[in-house]
Motif scaffolding. Structure first.
Motif: not given
Length: 207
Positions: A116-142
């Motif tokens: 048995e082996y386990v393979i893990g594949m990861d994608r850096d989601a920093t930019a996406r999460r920042m965009a989501e947080r920015s959108l959420q903050a904008s929605e909250e301000r609205w």
């Protein structure tokens, strides 16, 4: 023919491993001393986490986890993968310099020659999460701006034909927020007949 296929496939697999935009780590899940031991990693895994290959090999995955979990889960994680051989989700890893970043991961159980082996594949989601947080903050301000305003506000999505009316908009018409559904017809059917032609012309010009 099989030898030729194998000979051409291995270089292709090596190229995928070396040039993948994803961080790829291979784990030994059954080591009695090191839980989730890293046994191999591709160049992107090193670049993403700030370690050399030599620094990662032989280490527990907790070394790069923002919130170490192996001592808490023990062998339950590999038992879970045996039941459901693939897991997808989001998490956080820690770089060598201590910075924490968001990622999207896919983890799969592999069995090679009975091992048995386990393979893990990861994608850096920093930019996406920042965009989501920015959108959420904008929605909250609205929402705060709308709640603090005495104006009736509507938001019409012409792509999916949905509309949203603020509670104040409904209140102006004499309805509570629950009484009037968010449908375009609730507005359109209330346009005065003398204004309808002008409205339709202005809407068509806007579109």
């Amino acid at each position: 023919e099989n030898q030729y296929t194998l000979g051409t496939t291995l270089p292709q697999l090596r190229a995928i491993w070396d040039q993948s935009p994803l961080s790829i780590l291979l784990f030994e899940p059954n080591d009695p001393l090191v839980l989730a031991k890293i046994v191999d990693c591709n160049p992107m895994a090193c670049k993403m986490h700030g370690y050399t290959r030599e620094e990662l090999i032989g280490q527990c995955v907790d070394m790069i986890e923002a919130y170490p979990w192996t001592q808490r889960e023990g062998t339950d994680w590999i038992k879970g993968l045996r039941t459901s051989p693939r897991r997808d989700g989001v998490g956080k890893h820690r770089r060598k310099d201590g910075t924490i970043f968001d990622l999207e991961y896919s983890t799969s159980l592999l069995v090679v020659d009975g091992h048995e082996y386990v393979i893990g594949m990861d994608r850096d989601a920093t930019a996406r999460r920042m965009a989501e947080r920015s959108l959420q903050a904008s929605e909250e301000r609205w929402q705060l701006a709308v709640a603090g305003s005495n104006e009736g506000v509507w938001d019409w999505n012409l792509n999916d034909k949905t509309i949203w009316y603020s509670p104040r908009w409904k209140d102006i018409l004499g309805f509570s927020a629950e009484e009037l559904p968010d449908r375009p017809e609730e507005w359109l059917t209330r346009i005065h007949p003398d204004d309808r032609l002008h409205f339709d012309t202005a809407l068509a010009a806007h579109l």
